[in-house]
Design a protein around this motif. Sequence first.
Motif, PDB file in Angstrom:
ATOM      1  N   HIS A 108       0.935  -1.122   0.010  1.00 45.07           N
ATOM      2  CA  HIS A 108       0.112   0.054   0.227  1.00 45.07           C
ATOM      3  C   HIS A 108       0.931   1.297  -0.116  1.00 45.07           C
ATOM      4  CE1 HIS A 108       0.825  -0.383   4.310  1.00 45.07           C
ATOM      5  NE2 HIS A 108       0.628   0.975   4.542  1.00 45.07           N
ATOM      6  N   LEU A 109       2.078   0.982   0.639  1.00 41.56           N
ATOM      7  CA  LEU A 109       2.796   2.346   0.614  1.00 41.56           C
ATOM      8  C   LEU A 109       3.577   2.398  -0.829  1.00 41.56           C
ATOM      9  CD1 LEU A 109       4.651   2.516   4.295  1.00 41.56           C
ATOM     10  CD2 LEU A 109       3.012   3.952   3.209  1.00 41.56           C
ATOM     11  N   LYS A 110       4.023   1.317  -1.358  1.00 41.47           N
ATOM     12  CA  LYS A 110       4.571   1.389  -2.580  1.00 41.47           C
ATOM     13  C   LYS A 110       3.930   2.071  -3.791  1.00 41.47           C
ATOM     14  CE  LYS A 110       7.867  -2.530  -2.572  1.00 41.47           C
ATOM     15  NZ  LYS A 110       8.175  -3.699  -3.184  1.00 41.47           N
ATOM     16  N   THR A 111       2.479   1.748  -3.526  1.00 44.54           N
ATOM     17  CA  THR A 111       1.288   2.391  -4.367  1.00 44.54           C
ATOM     18  C   THR A 111       1.171   3.738  -4.058  1.00 44.54           C
ATOM     19  OG1 THR A 111       0.244   0.092  -4.337  1.00 44.54           O
ATOM     20  CG2 THR A 111      -1.060   2.128  -5.071  1.00 44.54           C
ATOM     21  N   LEU A 112       1.174   4.258  -2.963  1.00 40.70           N
ATOM     22  CA  LEU A 112       1.254   5.696  -2.444  1.00 40.70           C
ATOM     23  C   LEU A 112       2.308   6.177  -2.974  1.00 40.70           C
ATOM     24  CD1 LEU A 112      -0.367   8.003  -1.165  1.00 40.70           C
ATOM     25  CD2 LEU A 112       0.966   7.307   0.904  1.00 40.70           C
ATOM     26  N   PHE A 113       3.537   5.923  -2.777  1.00 41.97           N
ATOM     27  CA  PHE A 113       4.840   6.390  -3.089  1.00 41.97           C
ATOM     28  C   PHE A 113       4.884   6.741  -4.801  1.00 41.97           C
ATOM     29  CE2 PHE A 113       6.902   4.989   0.809  1.00 41.97           C
ATOM     30  CZ  PHE A 113       6.317   6.002   1.539  1.00 41.97           C
ATOM     31  N   TYR A 114       4.579   5.662  -5.255  1.00 39.20           N
ATOM     32  CA  TYR A 114       4.383   5.467  -6.924  1.00 39.20           C
ATOM     33  C   TYR A 114       3.486   6.511  -7.593  1.00 39.20           C
ATOM     34  CZ  TYR A 114       3.567   4.076 -11.758  1.00 39.20           C
ATOM     35  OH  TYR A 114       3.333   3.861 -13.045  1.00 39.20           O
ATOM     36  N   MET A 115       2.203   6.862  -7.091  1.00 35.72           N
ATOM     37  CA  MET A 115       1.642   7.699  -7.309  1.00 35.72           C
ATOM     38  C   MET A 115       2.153   9.091  -7.049  1.00 35.72           C
ATOM     39  SD  MET A 115      -2.239   6.062  -6.090  1.00 35.72           S
ATOM     40  CE  MET A 115      -3.088   7.486  -6.502  1.00 35.72           C
ATOM     41  N   PHE A 116       2.683   9.183  -5.862  1.00 39.01           N
ATOM     42  CA  PHE A 116       3.300  10.646  -5.517  1.00 39.01           C
ATOM     43  C   PHE A 116       4.505  10.908  -6.329  1.00 39.01           C
ATOM     44  CE2 PHE A 116       5.970  13.142  -2.826  1.00 39.01           C
ATOM     45  CZ  PHE A 116       4.957  14.318  -2.395  1.00 39.01           C
ATOM     46  N   ASN A 117       5.010  10.005  -6.911  1.00 37.14           N
ATOM     47  CA  ASN A 117       6.425   9.999  -7.614  1.00 37.14           C
ATOM     48  C   ASN A 117       5.802  10.806  -9.025  1.00 37.14           C
ATOM     49  OD1 ASN A 117       9.265  10.181  -8.088  1.00 37.14           O
ATOM     50  ND2 ASN A 117       8.807   8.460  -9.452  1.00 37.14           N
ATOM     51  N   ILE A 118       4.635  10.328  -9.253  1.00 39.30           N
ATOM     52  CA  ILE A 118       4.181  10.810 -10.554  1.00 39.30           C
ATOM     53  C   ILE A 118       3.459  12.128 -10.836  1.00 39.30           C
ATOM     54  CG2 ILE A 118       2.456  10.145 -12.649  1.00 39.30           C
ATOM     55  CD1 ILE A 118       3.352   7.160 -11.954  1.00 39.30           C
ATOM     56  N   ALA A 119       2.558  12.283  -9.584  1.00 39.02           N
ATOM     57  CA  ALA A 119       1.774  13.446  -9.626  1.00 39.02           C
ATOM     58  C   ALA A 119       1.646  13.935  -8.117  1.00 39.02           C
ATOM     59  CB  ALA A 119       0.308  13.103 -10.161  1.00 39.02           C
ATOM     60  N   PRO A 120       2.640  14.573  -7.644  1.00 37.74           N
ATOM     61  CA  PRO A 120       2.840  14.906  -6.130  1.00 37.74           C
ATOM     62  C   PRO A 120       1.626  16.094  -5.736  1.00 37.74           C
ATOM     63  CG  PRO A 120       4.819  15.932  -7.504  1.00 37.74           C
ATOM     64  CD  PRO A 120       3.897  15.030  -8.616  1.00 37.74           C
ATOM     65  N   LYS A 121       1.406  16.684  -6.539  1.00 41.18           N
ATOM     66  CA  LYS A 121       0.355  17.735  -6.091  1.00 41.18           C
ATOM     67  C   LYS A 121      -1.140  17.203  -6.024  1.00 41.18           C
ATOM     68  CE  LYS A 121       2.483  21.752  -8.018  1.00 41.18           C
ATOM     69  NZ  LYS A 121       2.393  23.093  -9.085  1.00 41.18           N
ATOM     70  N   SER A 122      -1.351  16.082  -6.726  1.00 40.42           N
ATOM     71  CA  SER A 122      -2.833  15.450  -6.704  1.00 40.42           C
ATOM     72  C   SER A 122      -2.969  14.514  -5.414  1.00 40.42           C
ATOM     73  CB  SER A 122      -2.988  14.642  -8.035  1.00 40.42           C
ATOM     74  OG  SER A 122      -2.856  15.235  -9.107  1.00 40.42           O
ATOM     75  N   VAL A 123      -1.546  13.880  -5.372  1.00 40.07           N
ATOM     76  CA  VAL A 123      -1.731  13.057  -4.004  1.00 40.07           C
ATOM     77  C   VAL A 123      -1.955  13.889  -2.728  1.00 40.07           C
ATOM     78  CG1 VAL A 123      -0.449  11.462  -2.685  1.00 40.07           C
ATOM     79  CG2 VAL A 123      -0.618  11.169  -5.238  1.00 40.07           C
ATOM     80  N   SER A 124      -0.951  14.889  -2.877  1.00 36.02           N
ATOM     81  CA  SER A 124      -1.142  16.006  -1.616  1.00 36.02           C
ATOM     82  C   SER A 124      -2.426  16.456  -1.654  1.00 36.02           C
ATOM     83  CB  SER A 124      -0.026  16.966  -2.053  1.00 36.02           C
ATOM     84  OG  SER A 124       0.026  17.875  -0.852  1.00 36.02           O
ATOM     85  N   TYR A 125      -3.224  16.592  -2.708  1.00 34.09           N
ATOM     86  CA  TYR A 125      -4.568  17.234  -2.508  1.00 34.09           C
ATOM     87  C   TYR A 125      -5.581  16.599  -1.987  1.00 34.09           C
ATOM     88  CZ  TYR A 125      -8.977  19.106  -3.838  1.00 34.09           C
ATOM     89  OH  TYR A 125     -10.369  19.595  -3.734  1.00 34.09           O
ATOM     90  N   ILE A 126      -5.521  14.933  -2.208  1.00 33.41           N
ATOM     91  CA  ILE A 126      -6.301  13.869  -2.102  1.00 33.41           C
ATOM     92  C   ILE A 126      -5.924  13.863  -0.472  1.00 33.41           C
ATOM     93  CG2 ILE A 126      -6.642  11.451  -1.982  1.00 33.41           C
ATOM     94  CD1 ILE A 126      -6.079  11.803  -5.111  1.00 33.41           C
ATOM     95  N   LEU A 127      -4.736  13.739   0.173  1.00 36.62           N
ATOM     96  CA  LEU A 127      -4.418  13.521   1.331  1.00 36.62           C
ATOM     97  C   LEU A 127      -5.051  14.682   2.337  1.00 36.62           C
ATOM     98  CD1 LEU A 127      -0.888  12.008   1.180  1.00 36.62           C
ATOM     99  CD2 LEU A 127      -2.710  10.855   1.951  1.00 36.62           C
ATOM    100  N   SER A 128      -4.971  15.761   1.634  1.00 37.18           N
ATOM    101  CA  SER A 128      -5.658  17.116   2.742  1.00 37.18           C
ATOM    102  C   SER A 128      -6.858  16.874   2.611  1.00 37.18           C
ATOM    103  CB  SER A 128      -5.320  18.340   1.843  1.00 37.18           C
ATOM    104  OG  SER A 128      -5.815  18.435   0.400  1.00 37.18           O
TER     105      SER A 128
END
Length: 308
Positions: free
Chosen positions: A285-305
């Motif tokens: 699950h962390l590999k998936t999260l890190f993979y997504m963040f590596n590609i689209a950091p702003k999108s992942v950051s927004y979803i987490l917020s």
Amino acid sequence: MISIIVPIYKVEDFIHTCIESVLNQTYSNWELILVNDGSPDNSPEICDEYASQDQRIKVFHKPNGGVASARNLGLDNITGEYVTFLDSDDFFHPDYLESLLNLGIQYSADIVQCGFIRGVEKTFPIINKEQEIKVVDNYDVFLKGYAKIIVWGKLYKKYLFEELKIPENKLFEDDFITWRWYYKAKKIVVTNKLLYYYTDNNESTMAGYEKKPRLDFMEAYEERIEFFKNISEKSMEDYSRMHFCKALLLTYENKMLTKEQRQYVFINFQKNWSNIKYSKYIPIHLKTLFYMFNIAPKSVSYILSLKK
């Protein structure tokens, strides 16, 4: 004998609750070491007054040098076989010392760690929770996710502090030293029993960090990763990189970061992620999260917020 070390700085609104929680402990063989770190308010006088009433309380006065220097002065003056840290705006459950000491003796542990509550109450809330106890070594405390990289909320055997004092002039001093104490310990007992109360104090140093973000913690992680890399401990190295990536991801969300800081955080994330993306020690699950963040950091950051 248990030595309790409390650094004191601008806490006159909290220090009574803090000290009273020690005086109200069910275990009485303790010494309370209050280190006045050049506090400009009435905290030093309050400490001296308590010391005049109970010979188990010792007060040391020093020029302001930061919480690490205050804790180190406390460590230089301990006489107990065990040591615990208490922040001056926090307080103990009445059973804190007795519960942790009993577990330490029962399991011959070098560190005993408890759960904590966070809030703004002045008395410890009554929470009925079935106690769970885990006994782990200095590897599994990390690999199984029990490690809390904070100095308080733990009872330590005195020997752990030999040659391992707290680094001074660092904002995130806990990040630099707590993992080293864990790694030096032979046996660690973890209980979920809630025995430490962490007070949300808007005037604290860490509260200020949210307003003016600093990246000192990155140096602590880099030091830790390099340590395990140099001794060829691959599992511990990857575990450390994993938590560094989590910290960098969460830091990236801080709206107070400058553009340059945000870019620096992301570059360091990419560097560490590239080292662990094929690691067998990192959960999927962390590999998936890190993979997504590596590609689209702003999108992942927004979803987490949005989840906060």
